[in-house]
Design an enzyme around this catalytic site. Structure first.
Site, short mmCIF file in Angstrom:
data_model
loop_
_atom_site.label_atom_id
_atom_site.label_comp_id
_atom_site.label_asym_id
_atom_site.label_seq_id
_atom_site.Cartn_x
_atom_site.Cartn_y
_atom_site.Cartn_z
N ASP A 293 0.59 -7.13 -7.35
CA ASP A 293 -0.80 -6.92 -6.94
C ASP A 293 -0.75 -6.24 -5.58
O ASP A 293 0.33 -6.05 -5.01
CB ASP A 293 -1.54 -8.26 -6.88
CG ASP A 293 -3.06 -8.11 -6.98
OD1 ASP A 293 -3.58 -7.06 -6.58
OD2 ASP A 293 -3.72 -9.06 -7.43
N GLN A 429 -7.05 -8.14 -5.84
CA GLN A 429 -7.41 -8.62 -7.18
C GLN A 429 -7.14 -7.55 -8.24
O GLN A 429 -7.97 -7.27 -9.10
CB GLN A 429 -8.87 -9.09 -7.21
CG GLN A 429 -9.14 -10.18 -6.17
CD GLN A 429 -10.52 -10.76 -6.26
OE1 GLN A 429 -11.04 -11.01 -7.34
NE2 GLN A 429 -11.14 -10.99 -5.12
N HIS A 430 -5.94 -6.98 -8.17
CA HIS A 430 -5.49 -5.95 -9.11
C HIS A 430 -4.27 -6.43 -9.90
O HIS A 430 -3.37 -5.66 -10.21
CB HIS A 430 -5.14 -4.67 -8.35
CG HIS A 430 -6.30 -4.03 -7.68
ND1 HIS A 430 -6.15 -3.10 -6.66
CD2 HIS A 430 -7.64 -4.16 -7.88
CE1 HIS A 430 -7.35 -2.69 -6.26
NE2 HIS A 430 -8.26 -3.32 -6.97
N LEU A 431 -4.22 -7.71 -10.22
CA LEU A 431 -3.02 -8.33 -10.78
C LEU A 431 -2.58 -7.64 -12.07
O LEU A 431 -3.35 -7.49 -13.01
CB LEU A 431 -3.29 -9.82 -11.03
CG LEU A 431 -2.09 -10.71 -11.27
CD1 LEU A 431 -2.38 -12.13 -10.77
CD2 LEU A 431 -1.69 -10.76 -12.72
#
Length: 490
Positions: A293, A429-431
């Site tokens: 992330d 919050q780009h997992l």
């Protein structure tokens, strides 16, 4: 759609699931059932206005369009992380950033099916670019792509843009048509200030198809296996548990939700499943492991001349990409103004590490395997990442000291120590990569290049969890492309 079985059951109606349901149901002989735990809107008029307003982030405490978990960013730093809940998924509650992965990002997928040249037609198919034309842009796709022009920029956006140019960074007028980097406007999945998520763009226009059914408020408990084949799902709806047979099950529950569902179905690391009381049915050691992330450091400042909040302004209008290493994000408002119910906090310049070396893991809670997961990011554990963070902070402070920004903003109590950076650390919050794509399950791959779960027939995963490494740009546009391409490959 009559009956309770389907040729294809799609679990999750978010950024990928909505695309898949729309594309797969174009075949009138294929019965498609989309299941989502959140609301299943029947028309655009039913979508709450806050989910359409690009000038706010509907992710506050108690927001019904989100669910949240504790993100363990470091051993000492824990923050609440919000994900979309309902049709449109996280694309219904984010800032509208719609930037493609780069050529180098897609080369890291190590598959001829997913090179940049192979993916480009699907990027184009997904969009109608309102600003740029040509063979590398779409003109008839469901997602409108727009960039705020210079005369509509917030003062901070305009000053940051000019300061970056004066600092020698190149202009990047189209971040969706460049392998380079620089300062330029952010492509937004929006039209006239309306956030256009994939449910609004893809799903609602076709939901009257006789072979497509959308069931909201339906929680999928587990995937059902018969030997080495998925044969359906077990769900809970209105307090009733039922079984839905399926020819194919496709998980589109996101970077956290999809590995959780696999593990709860007995698919994952066998010893760890036994440790939480789940019988392992199919061992895949990579489920939930090795995700990446974008760590983000919040550099706070104060406005010199009072409040500058302009309601209706996109959260991010311009950004600076420095190679594939950094993205600097001059947010147009404090998160106090953007997120309902937030405590008072100053505006900030975000510094995101776009190619971090750290890798995290998602595990089930031994005390409650059906409850919230344990998500450990392991940010800044490695010296390479700590060094990158210090350098990124230096870039931010240099830009804030430029004349254009110095006239508007004054940094607050910033120092360059690792302790300060850790205390101001968040996540983009780009997992990605928690069910990563690859040829070898023994090396941690969960799905093959066609998004099929290794060793199981009739089960696929299509969402950011399969992306081997988080792209060096935010993943929303890449997730939509992934679903467009996967609809054909499946």
């Amino acid at each position: 759609m009559a009956g309770s079985s389907a040729d294809v059951v799609i679990v999750g109606g978010g950024s990928c699931g909505a695309v898949l349901a729309a594309r797969l149901s174009t075949d009138p002989d294929r019965r498609v059932l989309l299941l989502d735990a959140g609301d299943g809107y029947v028309a655009a008029e039913g979508i709450p206005p806050r989910l359409l307003d690009l000038g706010v982030l509907p992710v506050g405490e108690g927001e019904p369009a989100t669910w949240r978990y504790d993100g363990h960013l470091t051993d000492a730093r824990r923050v609440p992380v919000m994900r979309g809940f309902g049709l449109g998924g996280s694309g219904a509650v984010n800032g509208g950033y719609f930037v493609r992965a780069t050529r180098a990002d897609l080369a890291a997928w190590d598959s001829d099916l997913w090179t940049y040249d192979a993916a480009l037609p699907y990027f184009c198919r997904s969009e109608t670019d309102l600003d740029h034309r040509g063979p590398r842009h779409g003109d008839s796709g469901p997602i409108p792509v727009h960039r705020d022009p210079p005369d509509r920029r917030h003062p901070i956006s305009a000053a940051f843009h000019d300061a970056a140019l004066d600092a020698g960074f190149p202009a990047e007028p189209d971040k969706n048509d460049s392998a380079a980097a620089g300062i330029g406007p952010v492509p937004l999945n929006a039209r006239d200030g309306v956030r256009v998520n994939t449910a609004l763009a893809y799903l609602l226009p076709v939901r009257s198809r006789h072979n497509l059914e959308i069931r909201g408020h339906t929680r999928v408990l587990r995937v059902l296996l018969d030997g080495d084949r998925a044969v359906g799902v077990q769900v809970e709806r209105a307090g009733t548990v039922e079984t839905i047979p399926a020819g194919t099950v496709v998980l589109c529950s996101g970077g956290v939700g999809s590995p959780l569902l696999l593990m709860r179905s007995g698919i994952g690391p066998a010893d760890e499943l036994r440790g939480v009381g789940i019988a392992p049915l199919h061992e895949l050691s990579g489920v939930g492991r090795g995700f990446s992330d974008h760590p983000e450091i919040a550099v706070p400042y104060r406005y010199r001349d009072g409040a500058m909040h302009r309601p209706g302004t996109p959260v991010l209008q311009v950004c600076l990409n420095v190679g594939d290493e950094y993205e600097l994000r001059p947010y147009t408002a404090s998160f106090t103004d953007l997120v309902a119910g937030s405590p008072a906090m100053p505006p900030q310049l975000g510094v995101a590490l776009m190619n971090p070396a750290s890798r995290g893991e998602i595990t089930l809670d031994p005390a409650d395997p059906q409850g919230l997961p344990r998500v450990r990011y392991r940010y800044l554990e490695l010296e390479t990442d700590r060094r990158s963070a210090r350098h990124g902070l230096d870039l931010a402070l240099d830009l804030l000291a430029a004349p254009q920004l110095r006239a508007l903003a004054q940094p607050l109590d910033v120092d360059r120590t690792d302790d300060w950076i850790s205390a101001h650390l968040g996540t983009s919050q780009h997992l990605s990569g928690s069910c990563r794509m690859g040829p070898d399950p023994d090396a941690g791959a969960v799905v093959d290049e066609r998004c099929r779960v290794h060793g199981l027939e009739g089960l696929a995963v299509v969402d950011t969890s399969v992306i081997p490494r988080v792209p060096s740009r935010g993943p929303h546009a890449t997730a939509v492309m992934l679903a467009e391409r996967a609809a054909e490959l499946l």
